[in-house]
Design an enzyme around this catalytic site. Sequence first.
Site, PDB file in Angstrom:
ATOM      1  N   GLY A  14       0.837  -1.210   0.000  1.00 43.87           N
ATOM      2  CA  GLY A  14       0.000   0.000   0.000  1.00 43.87           C
ATOM      3  C   GLY A  14       0.862   1.246   0.000  1.00 43.87           C
ATOM      4  O   GLY A  14       1.783   1.356   0.801  1.00 43.87           O
ATOM      5  N   ARG A  75       1.100  -5.236  -5.225  1.00 45.30           N
ATOM      6  CA  ARG A  75       1.208  -6.391  -4.319  1.00 45.30           C
ATOM      7  C   ARG A  75       1.390  -7.589  -5.248  1.00 45.30           C
ATOM      8  O   ARG A  75       0.494  -7.906  -6.020  1.00 45.30           O
ATOM      9  CB  ARG A  75      -0.061  -6.535  -3.487  1.00 45.30           C
ATOM     10  CG  ARG A  75      -0.346  -5.311  -2.587  1.00 45.30           C
ATOM     11  CD  ARG A  75      -1.487  -5.617  -1.642  1.00 45.30           C
ATOM     12  NE  ARG A  75      -2.095  -4.428  -1.061  1.00 45.30           N
ATOM     13  CZ  ARG A  75      -1.687  -3.818   0.052  1.00 45.30           C
ATOM     14  NH1 ARG A  75      -0.643  -4.276   0.696  1.00 45.30           N
ATOM     15  NH2 ARG A  75      -2.311  -2.763   0.512  1.00 45.30           N
ATOM     16  N   GLY A 105       5.753  -1.771   3.890  1.00 42.91           N
ATOM     17  CA  GLY A 105       5.284  -2.246   5.187  1.00 42.91           C
ATOM     18  C   GLY A 105       5.668  -3.685   5.448  1.00 42.91           C
ATOM     19  O   GLY A 105       6.652  -4.190   4.876  1.00 42.91           O
ATOM     20  N   ASP A 106       4.882  -4.369   6.273  1.00 45.52           N
ATOM     21  CA  ASP A 106       5.272  -5.722   6.698  1.00 45.52           C
ATOM     22  C   ASP A 106       5.405  -6.708   5.538  1.00 45.52           C
ATOM     23  O   ASP A 106       6.350  -7.497   5.497  1.00 45.52           O
ATOM     24  CB  ASP A 106       4.334  -6.251   7.796  1.00 45.52           C
ATOM     25  CG  ASP A 106       2.868  -6.129   7.434  1.00 45.52           C
ATOM     26  OD1 ASP A 106       2.552  -5.608   6.340  1.00 45.52           O
ATOM     27  OD2 ASP A 106       2.026  -6.561   8.245  1.00 45.52           O
ATOM     28  N   THR A 129       4.163   3.035   5.545  1.00 44.40           N
ATOM     29  CA  THR A 129       2.783   2.536   5.566  1.00 44.40           C
ATOM     30  C   THR A 129       1.958   3.473   6.434  1.00 44.40           C
ATOM     31  O   THR A 129       2.455   3.957   7.453  1.00 44.40           O
ATOM     32  CB  THR A 129       2.686   1.094   6.132  1.00 44.40           C
ATOM     33  OG1 THR A 129       1.312   0.840   6.484  1.00 44.40           O
ATOM     34  CG2 THR A 129       3.531   0.858   7.359  1.00 44.40           C
ATOM     35  N   ILE A 130       0.714   3.693   6.029  1.00 35.87           N
ATOM     36  CA  ILE A 130      -0.115   4.582   6.867  1.00 35.87           C
ATOM     37  C   ILE A 130      -0.515   3.893   8.170  1.00 35.87           C
ATOM     38  O   ILE A 130      -0.958   4.547   9.101  1.00 35.87           O
ATOM     39  CB  ILE A 130      -1.387   5.064   6.127  1.00 35.87           C
ATOM     40  CG1 ILE A 130      -2.327   3.894   5.806  1.00 35.87           C
ATOM     41  CG2 ILE A 130      -1.036   5.856   4.884  1.00 35.87           C
ATOM     42  CD1 ILE A 130      -3.747   4.344   5.467  1.00 35.87           C
ATOM     43  N   ASP A 131      -0.353   2.579   8.221  1.00 35.14           N
ATOM     44  CA  ASP A 131      -0.861   1.830   9.384  1.00 35.14           C
ATOM     45  C   ASP A 131      -0.041   2.001  10.666  1.00 35.14           C
ATOM     46  O   ASP A 131      -0.527   1.694  11.750  1.00 35.14           O
ATOM     47  CB  ASP A 131      -0.936   0.335   9.052  1.00 35.14           C
ATOM     48  CG  ASP A 131      -2.031   0.030   8.049  1.00 35.14           C
ATOM     49  OD1 ASP A 131      -2.905   0.889   7.833  1.00 35.14           O
ATOM     50  OD2 ASP A 131      -2.001  -1.070   7.464  1.00 35.14           O
ATOM     51  N   ASP A 133       2.263   0.198  11.841  1.00 29.58           N
ATOM     52  CA  ASP A 133       2.255  -1.060  12.592  1.00 29.58           C
ATOM     53  C   ASP A 133       3.589  -1.803  12.562  1.00 29.58           C
ATOM     54  O   ASP A 133       3.613  -3.019  12.719  1.00 29.58           O
ATOM     55  CB  ASP A 133       1.132  -1.971  12.061  1.00 29.58           C
ATOM     56  CG  ASP A 133       1.272  -2.251  10.570  1.00 29.58           C
ATOM     57  OD1 ASP A 133       2.075  -1.581   9.907  1.00 29.58           O
ATOM     58  OD2 ASP A 133       0.570  -3.152  10.071  1.00 29.58           O
ATOM     59  N   ARG A 158     -18.366  15.744  12.051  1.00 30.21           N
ATOM     60  CA  ARG A 158     -18.862  16.218  13.357  1.00 30.21           C
ATOM     61  C   ARG A 158     -19.798  17.416  13.160  1.00 30.21           C
ATOM     62  O   ARG A 158     -20.832  17.522  13.813  1.00 30.21           O
ATOM     63  CB  ARG A 158     -17.690  16.597  14.260  1.00 30.21           C
ATOM     64  CG  ARG A 158     -18.090  17.175  15.592  1.00 30.21           C
ATOM     65  CD  ARG A 158     -18.732  16.158  16.516  1.00 30.21           C
ATOM     66  NE  ARG A 158     -17.755  15.452  17.317  1.00 30.21           N
ATOM     67  CZ  ARG A 158     -18.063  14.571  18.271  1.00 30.21           C
ATOM     68  NH1 ARG A 158     -19.340  14.269  18.528  1.00 30.21           N
ATOM     69  NH2 ARG A 158     -17.131  13.952  18.940  1.00 30.21           N
ATOM     70  N   ARG A 166     -27.085  13.672  15.117  1.00 35.79           N
ATOM     71  CA  ARG A 166     -27.084  12.287  14.653  1.00 35.79           C
ATOM     72  C   ARG A 166     -25.959  11.466  15.265  1.00 35.79           C
ATOM     73  O   ARG A 166     -24.953  12.010  15.733  1.00 35.79           O
ATOM     74  CB  ARG A 166     -26.868  12.275  13.132  1.00 35.79           C
ATOM     75  CG  ARG A 166     -28.154  12.378  12.369  1.00 35.79           C
ATOM     76  CD  ARG A 166     -27.860  12.447  10.887  1.00 35.79           C
ATOM     77  NE  ARG A 166     -29.076  12.408  10.125  1.00 35.79           N
ATOM     78  CZ  ARG A 166     -29.209  12.887   8.901  1.00 35.79           C
ATOM     79  NH1 ARG A 166     -28.186  13.452   8.294  1.00 35.79           N
ATOM     80  NH2 ARG A 166     -30.351  12.792   8.267  1.00 35.79           N
ATOM     81  N   ARG A 175      -6.229  -2.656   8.732  1.00 40.62           N
ATOM     82  CA  ARG A 175      -6.744  -4.025   8.635  1.00 40.62           C
ATOM     83  C   ARG A 175      -6.386  -4.815   9.886  1.00 40.62           C
ATOM     84  O   ARG A 175      -7.180  -5.557  10.404  1.00 40.62           O
ATOM     85  CB  ARG A 175      -6.129  -4.681   7.391  1.00 40.62           C
ATOM     86  CG  ARG A 175      -6.784  -5.958   6.999  1.00 40.62           C
ATOM     87  CD  ARG A 175      -6.426  -6.407   5.602  1.00 40.62           C
ATOM     88  NE  ARG A 175      -5.125  -5.962   5.134  1.00 40.62           N
ATOM     89  CZ  ARG A 175      -4.833  -5.748   3.870  1.00 40.62           C
ATOM     90  NH1 ARG A 175      -5.729  -5.906   2.945  1.00 40.62           N
ATOM     91  NH2 ARG A 175      -3.618  -5.368   3.518  1.00 40.62           N
ATOM     92  N   ARG A 250     -25.954   7.307  10.734  1.00 47.01           N
ATOM     93  CA  ARG A 250     -25.325   7.372   9.415  1.00 47.01           C
ATOM     94  C   ARG A 250     -23.943   6.709   9.493  1.00 47.01           C
ATOM     95  O   ARG A 250     -23.314   6.682  10.561  1.00 47.01           O
ATOM     96  CB  ARG A 250     -25.134   8.823   8.954  1.00 47.01           C
ATOM     97  CG  ARG A 250     -26.426   9.543   8.636  1.00 47.01           C
ATOM     98  CD  ARG A 250     -27.058   8.985   7.369  1.00 47.01           C
ATOM     99  NE  ARG A 250     -28.204   9.749   6.933  1.00 47.01           N
ATOM    100  CZ  ARG A 250     -29.456   9.606   7.375  1.00 47.01           C
ATOM    101  NH1 ARG A 250     -29.723   8.717   8.316  1.00 47.01           N
ATOM    102  NH2 ARG A 250     -30.435  10.350   6.899  1.00 47.01           N
ATOM    103  N   HIS A 256      -9.762   4.927   0.965  1.00 41.50           N
ATOM    104  CA  HIS A 256      -8.450   5.239   0.397  1.00 41.50           C
ATOM    105  C   HIS A 256      -8.092   6.713   0.368  1.00 41.50           C
ATOM    106  O   HIS A 256      -6.938   7.042   0.060  1.00 41.50           O
ATOM    107  CB  HIS A 256      -8.328   4.631  -1.003  1.00 41.50           C
ATOM    108  CG  HIS A 256      -8.143   3.147  -0.956  1.00 41.50           C
ATOM    109  ND1 HIS A 256      -9.191   2.291  -0.703  1.00 41.50           N
ATOM    110  CD2 HIS A 256      -7.033   2.376  -1.068  1.00 41.50           C
ATOM    111  CE1 HIS A 256      -8.737   1.046  -0.697  1.00 41.50           C
ATOM    112  NE2 HIS A 256      -7.432   1.064  -0.906  1.00 41.50           N
TER     113      HIS A 256
HETATM  114  O1  F6P Z   1      -1.520  -1.336   4.527  1.00 47.81           O
HETATM  115  C1  F6P Z   1      -2.191  -0.128   4.399  1.00 47.81           C
HETATM  116  C2  F6P Z   1      -3.637  -0.326   4.088  1.00 47.81           C
HETATM  117  O2  F6P Z   1      -4.103   0.938   3.786  1.00 47.81           O
HETATM  118  C3  F6P Z   1      -4.500  -0.978   5.168  1.00 47.81           C
HETATM  119  O3  F6P Z   1      -4.849  -0.149   6.230  1.00 47.81           O
HETATM  120  C4  F6P Z   1      -5.679  -1.410   4.341  1.00 47.81           C
HETATM  121  O4  F6P Z   1      -6.371  -2.443   4.941  1.00 47.81           O
HETATM  122  C5  F6P Z   1      -5.035  -1.864   3.074  1.00 47.81           C
HETATM  123  O5  F6P Z   1      -3.848  -1.131   2.957  1.00 47.81           O
HETATM  124  C6  F6P Z   1      -5.878  -1.706   1.843  1.00 47.81           C
HETATM  125  O6  F6P Z   1      -5.176  -2.218   0.761  1.00 47.81           O
HETATM  126  P1  F6P Z   1      -5.634  -2.131  -0.751  1.00 47.81           P
HETATM  127  O7  F6P Z   1      -5.324  -0.754  -1.235  1.00 47.81           O
HETATM  128  O8  F6P Z   1      -4.828  -3.153  -1.437  1.00 47.81           O
HETATM  129  O9  F6P Z   1      -7.106  -2.370  -0.761  1.00 47.81           O
END
Ligand code: F6P
Length: 325
Positions: A14, A75, A105-106, A129-131, A133, A158, A166, A175, A250, A256
């Site tokens: 990603g 990927r 990332g990982d 990675t934005i995660d 992690d 908000r 609401r 993920r 809602r 993305h």
């Molecule tokens: O690994 C970063 C990430 O943005 C996760 O948070 C997310 O689940 C995943 O990639 C989504 O991947 P894709 O763009 O392949 O759907």
Amino acid sequence: MKTIKKIGVFTSGGDSPGMNAAVRAVTRAALFRDLSVTGIRYGYQGMIEGDFVELSRTSVSNIIQRGGTILKSARSSEFMTPDGREKAARNLAKHGIDALIAIGGDGTFKGATILNDEYKFPIIGIPGTIDNDLSGTDETIGYDTALNTALDAIDKIRDTADAHERLFIVEVMGRDAGFIALETGIACGAELTLLPETLTRVQEVKENLTKILENKKRSTLVIVAEGDETGGAINLSQQLKQDFEEYDMRVCVLGHIQRGGNPTARDRVLASRLGVAAVNALFDGHVNVMVGVVNNNIKLTPLKSGWGKKKSIQYEILELTKVLK
Ligand code: F6P
């Protein structure tokens, strides 16, 4: 170890805002040390297909501020096969590449570790990675930008939630990791924050929400990470619908948009530091390590522990969600 004259750099998995700043930093730091640099497009898939491009000082001009990645990303399932990796290793040798710098990332680091195990290829990892992690760095490249992008969107939600009084369920990315959910939850003043790292029982969510709504909160925001065991915002809303009909609930899945946009100043600086640190690490003879920043200092961690060891959320921050709601 063979003297390194030419390095290959690639982005994989990603994308995250700041990857371009890292590619720029790697390229310029390598050229500064008289090494030549090849960009590998589309990550491991491009390695297999031989999609290589020479990088110069000017080919990385004017990209520090841009989201996405000029080297593209992918990927690759083919790289997960021995055959795919053999093709990749052959292409690296054909192009005279002595070492690799992998930004991702990982999954990216797992691939790098296997490539090194099988072909003894020196690799340095840069966490992108934005995660957020990955163990071995306080923050990954792109995390700060994603956090701010999500927060900007949630602040807007908000406003409308408040106007209509609401209940909103907002899903953020992650993920397997709840860093974005946890910190956006704090920063937007969420009434509830649900993460993959903690057990979420829908019954408890209902009880908590009932208490919150009884206090006549004018608007209620539930932030849920996509990887939470409730299955994310849409699933959760289905499970809550019947009990909270009068609140005109809602749902918003941010998706993305969190991966794009101009990197923040922090991400640009982090990417620049890590890009230079990666080249320095190679130059100093380190191999198979990830560069990170811990307590504002550059730190090298064995590549394997970057992806092999799950990074823990900060439980002290999690406590805040309970105190401040
Ligand atoms: O690994 C970063 C990430 O943005 C996760 O948070 C997310 O689940 C995943 O990639 C989504 O991947 P894709 O763009 O392949 O759907």
